[in-house]
Design an enzyme around this catalytic site. Structure first.
Site, PDB file in Angstrom:
ATOM      1  N   GLY A   1      43.755  52.580  39.552  1.00 46.98           N
ATOM      2  CA  GLY A   1      42.528  52.360  40.417  1.00 46.98           C
ATOM      3  C   GLY A   1      41.516  51.086  39.727  1.00 46.98           C
ATOM      4  N   THR A   2      42.003  50.534  38.999  1.00 52.13           N
ATOM      5  CA  THR A   2      41.173  49.379  38.325  1.00 52.13           C
ATOM      6  C   THR A   2      40.879  48.343  39.209  1.00 52.13           C
ATOM      7  OG1 THR A   2      43.264  48.249  37.490  1.00 52.13           O
ATOM      8  CG2 THR A   2      42.137  49.439  35.883  1.00 52.13           C
ATOM      9  N   GLY A   3      41.625  47.955  40.131  1.00 51.93           N
ATOM     10  CA  GLY A   3      41.388  46.806  41.333  1.00 51.93           C
ATOM     11  C   GLY A   3      40.289  47.438  42.340  1.00 51.93           C
ATOM     12  N   CYS A   4      40.511  48.567  42.747  1.00 50.76           N
ATOM     13  CA  CYS A   4      39.545  49.314  43.553  1.00 50.76           C
ATOM     14  C   CYS A   4      37.944  49.417  42.898  1.00 50.76           C
ATOM     15  CB  CYS A   4      39.810  50.808  43.857  1.00 50.76           C
ATOM     16  SG  CYS A   4      41.720  50.838  44.728  1.00 50.76           S
TER      17      CYS A   4
ATOM     18  N   LYS B   1      42.817  38.126  39.232  1.00 51.75           N
ATOM     19  CA  LYS B   1      42.954  38.992  38.052  1.00 51.75           C
ATOM     20  C   LYS B   1      44.351  38.727  37.584  1.00 51.75           C
ATOM     21  CE  LYS B   1      42.417  42.365  41.281  1.00 51.75           C
ATOM     22  NZ  LYS B   1      42.451  43.665  42.115  1.00 51.75           N
TER      23      LYS B   1
ATOM     24  N   THR C   1      45.143  53.049  33.935  1.00 48.16           N
ATOM     25  CA  THR C   1      44.734  52.050  34.322  1.00 48.16           C
ATOM     26  C   THR C   1      44.716  52.166  35.971  1.00 48.16           C
ATOM     27  OG1 THR C   1      46.774  50.751  34.404  1.00 48.16           O
ATOM     28  CG2 THR C   1      45.110  50.409  32.604  1.00 48.16           C
TER      29      THR C   1
END
Length: 272
Positions: free
Chosen positions: A209-212, A175, A207
């Site tokens: 928690g975008t990765g989870c 990412k 933003t």
């Protein structure tokens, strides 16, 4: 409802990341989420204030009971915190879910800077988790820490992704949101080549928690039988929609609207 995903990750008391985001994302995409909680965190949009790890034997028990009864079409890992936790999770995957695709999100540091993976556990993560991953989903700081490659541009991203493939992951979704600029590029690298995804950056502080969310959305797609590239494309579209619809909660990095796919008005018309 289609596709069962077992998620091993930490709990976020603020509801924006961790297990809470994972469950919301899988549900919003029509899947079923089961969980093995690896740690409790006390946090809100301003940061993490405390972490309490769950005993490894109890993590194993959570996973074993789900896999022996409900089963899983895909697995997703998030915050694993320390080496004993990594060993517990990987051991159960090897024993009870060999061949089930694993989306591994190598959560290392929270947005506010709090360390969520102990420093002495990084080597355990590389040695035990990466070879089990159908796809690894690091952000750029995580990729640098795992691959030992400095990333300052898209060429650096490609080098880091290749290094992570050599460590054993079968695919890497790297990412690029940490790079500056008005465009965001993500790379999906596999031994057969690299797919490039590019979109305009959404300027917002909401933003958390975008990765989870992205990793769980990919896992939902794999659980539903989608090809990896298609699962990634749908997951990215979902996350962007959730960011754009973020409710603006909190004083810091606020949560997404994980329910962006849900239409309450349609439910009302059906008699809800």
């Amino acid at each position: 409802m289609k596709g069962k995903v077992l998620i091993a990750a930490g709990s976020d008391s603020g509801g924006g990341a961790g297990i809470q985001a994972d469950i919301k994302a899988v549900t919003a995409l029509g899947g079923f989420a089961a969980t093995a909680i690896t740690a409790l965190t006390a946090q809100n949009t301003l940061g993490v204030q405390g972490v309490v790890p769950v005993a490894p034997d109890f993590i194993r028990l959570q996973m074993r009971l789900v896999l022996e009864d409900i089963g899983a079409d895909a697995l997703k890992t998030g915050m694993l915190h320390d080496a004993p936790t990594i060993e517990a999770v990987c051991g159960e995957i090897e024993a009870l879910a060999p061949g089930v695709p694993l989306v591994a999100d190598p959560v290392m540091v929270a947005k506010g800077g709090h360390r969520l993976l102990e420093e002495d556990a990084v080597e355990s993560l590389k040695r035990r988790l990466l070879p089990l991953a159908a796809v690894l989903t690091p952000n750029l700081p995580e990729a640098e820490a795992l691959a030992g490659v400095e990333v300052r541009d898209e060429a650096g991203m490609a080098r880091a992704a290749e290094a992570l493939l050599r460590l054993g992951a079968r695919a890497v979704l790297l990412k690029g949101g940490h790079l500056p600029g008005s465009r965001v590029v993500d790379l999906l690298a596999t031994p057969s080549g690299t797919d490039r995804f590019e979109d305009a950056r959404i300027e917002t502080r909401h933003t958390h928690g975008t990765g989870c969310t992205l990793a769980s959305a990919v896992a939902a797609g794999l659980a539903q039988g989608m090809a990896l590239r298609d699962a990634v494309a749908r997951a990215r579209f979902y996350v962007r929609a959730a960011i754009a619809a973020a409710p603006g909660y909190g004083k810091g990095h606020g949560p997404l609207d994980h329910g962006v796919t849900i239409d309450p008005e349609r439910l009302r018309l059906l008699g809800g």
